[in-house]
Design an enzyme around this catalytic site. Structure first.
Site, short mmCIF file in Angstrom:
data_model
loop_
_atom_site.label_atom_id
_atom_site.label_comp_id
_atom_site.label_asym_id
_atom_site.label_seq_id
_atom_site.Cartn_x
_atom_site.Cartn_y
_atom_site.Cartn_z
N HIS A 85 -44.40 -23.31 -28.34
CA HIS A 85 -45.70 -23.84 -28.79
C HIS A 85 -46.78 -23.24 -27.90
CE1 HIS A 85 -48.82 -26.09 -30.41
NE2 HIS A 85 -48.42 -27.33 -30.19
N HIS B 119 -46.08 -26.61 -38.71
CA HIS B 119 -46.55 -26.83 -37.34
C HIS B 119 -45.30 -26.94 -36.45
CE1 HIS B 119 -49.00 -28.02 -34.02
NE2 HIS B 119 -48.48 -29.23 -33.96
N CYS C 215 -54.21 -28.20 -30.31
CA CYS C 215 -53.25 -27.29 -30.94
C CYS C 215 -53.71 -26.75 -32.30
CB CYS C 215 -51.90 -27.97 -31.09
SG CYS C 215 -51.30 -28.67 -29.54
#
Length: 399
Positions: free
Chosen positions: A328, A293, A160
């Site tokens: 995400h 995040h 990620c």
């Protein structure tokens, strides 16, 4: 060599828009892109919400001017990278040392899944052309070749944090004089592999995600692509346009705590943010907004928040997770959020953290609930933290 690196162009496609203008409109008007699955063929279509780009592969292929037989990953990458290059409007790019540093985590798995579905039913079936571009690097090469960028091309795949790391690497190449211009960021398409994998980890929210909420239940997967065009000081001076921002600082750290979980004390997150500030020669008081995040999982949000409290206490900047809009997007998230962060610096915006109702009780701060303008944003800290403890932070500063 260049002591400074600037953001000269932006390109993005995500669940909230097919370009920069559409995405910014959705952010401004607080319109999320999360919904029931429509395009991915999966048994979970009515069970697990995701943030899909609202276009079929045929429609993406038309926009990308590529074959519809190409992986969805490559199509998304091509659309966003082309927009970024067009936005930068570098007239003599063929005379410059230009690079394409792109990130992804799924490669052409969407096409590979098509092959195996047929192959498992009958071993004489399955189109082998579907697996030609399976690996992550093949996606980058397809797009770089189409864009005619050939001075330097590489692929970053660190879960990620992939896109953030591609931007860091591109900036270092420019600072060392190896490149004049770099298109950097990343892409990921939604696939059965990622959906089933994250579902197995039991970290997907069956409702719309609530990052940094006390009652968060997990993340929503998304897809898309985001790229910034990084330019050296010399190139920036030749462009007939204002730069969006300066990439003033960056850092990558790794706590190596667990294969998928963040360390409870947020060590990797803390080191990435601390070292990014050191790189930019800034103090915590200089940061006006943190693009979190903020995945919405219990572990990730707690670790990131713990690191923020340790680093910024007692003064906390405004903060929010734009994953509440886009989901995400995994390997694309750092690139998409670099675009959003650059726009925040340029236009003095702070984005809302959608669906936030009850702030996490452990922390003396909370994310923003509403879109804010006229905020005098000097520096934005953007966080991207990946599996294996691979944590990266970028700092975008006003020019």
């Amino acid at each position: 060599m260049s002591s400074r690196v600037y953001i000269g162009g932006l390109g993005v496609i995500s669940a909230i828009g097919n370009n920069v203008v559409e995405c910014l409109s959705a952010l401004t008007n607080e319109h999320a892109g999360i919904s029931n699955i429509r395009y991915l063929k999966t048994m979970h279509a009515n069970e697990i919400p995701t943030a899909e780009v609202k276009l079929t592969n045929d429609e993406l292929a038309l926009r990308a001017n590529m074959s519809k037989k190409i992986s969805r990953t490559a199509l998304l990458s091509m659309i966003a990278a082309t927009e970024a290059l067009n936005d930068a409007a570098i007239q003599n790019i063929s005379e410059l040392k230009a690079g394409f540093i792109s990130a992804n985590t799924v490669g052409g798995i969407d096409k590979t899944e098509n092959f195996y579905e047929a192959y498992f039913k009958d071993h004489t079936e399955g189109n082998l052309h579907d697996i030609i571009h399976h690996e992550c690097g093949s996606i980058t090469e397809l797009v770089a070749d189409t864009l005619n960028i050939n001075s330097y091309t590489t692929t970053i795949s660190t879960a990620c944090s992939s896109s953030a790391n591609s931007i860091i690497f591109a900036a270092r190449l420019i600072k060392q004089g190896m490149l004049d211009v770099a298109v950097a960021g990343g892409v990921d398409a939604l696939t059965k592999f990622t959906l089933n994998g994250f579902n197995t980890l039991m970290i997907l929210d069956k409702a719309f995600c609530k990052p940094f909420d006390e009652n968060r239940n997990g993340l929503n997967l998304g897809e898309g692509a985001g790229y910034v065009v990084l330019v050296s000081e010399r190139v920036a001076e030749t462009l007939n346009k204002e730069m969006y921002a300066e990439l003033k600082g960056y850092a990558n750290a790794n706590d190596a705590y667990h294969q998928t979980a963040s360390s409870p004390d947020g060590k990797g997150s803390y080191l990435a943010m601390q070292q990014a500030l050191h790189s930019a020669q800034l103090n915590t008081a200089d940061i006006d907004y943190i693009n979190l995040h903020g995945t919405g999982t219990n572990n990730n949000d707690l670790a990131e928040g713990t690191a923020i409290e340790r680093l910024f206490n007692p003064r906390y900047p405004k903060m929010s997770s734009t994953k509440s809009f886009t989901g995400h997007t995994l390997g694309a998230s750092g690139g998409i959020e670099a675009v959003f962060s650059s726009l925040s610096v340029k236009h003095d915006f702070v984005y809302p953290n959608l669906r936030l109702q009850t702030p996490i009780k452990e922390f003396p701060f909370a994310a923003e609930k509403k879109f804010l303008k006229d905020q005098h944003i000097r520096n934005v800290l953007s966080n991207s933290f990946g599996f294996g403890g691979n944590c990266s932070s970028l700092i975008f500063s006003k020019v």
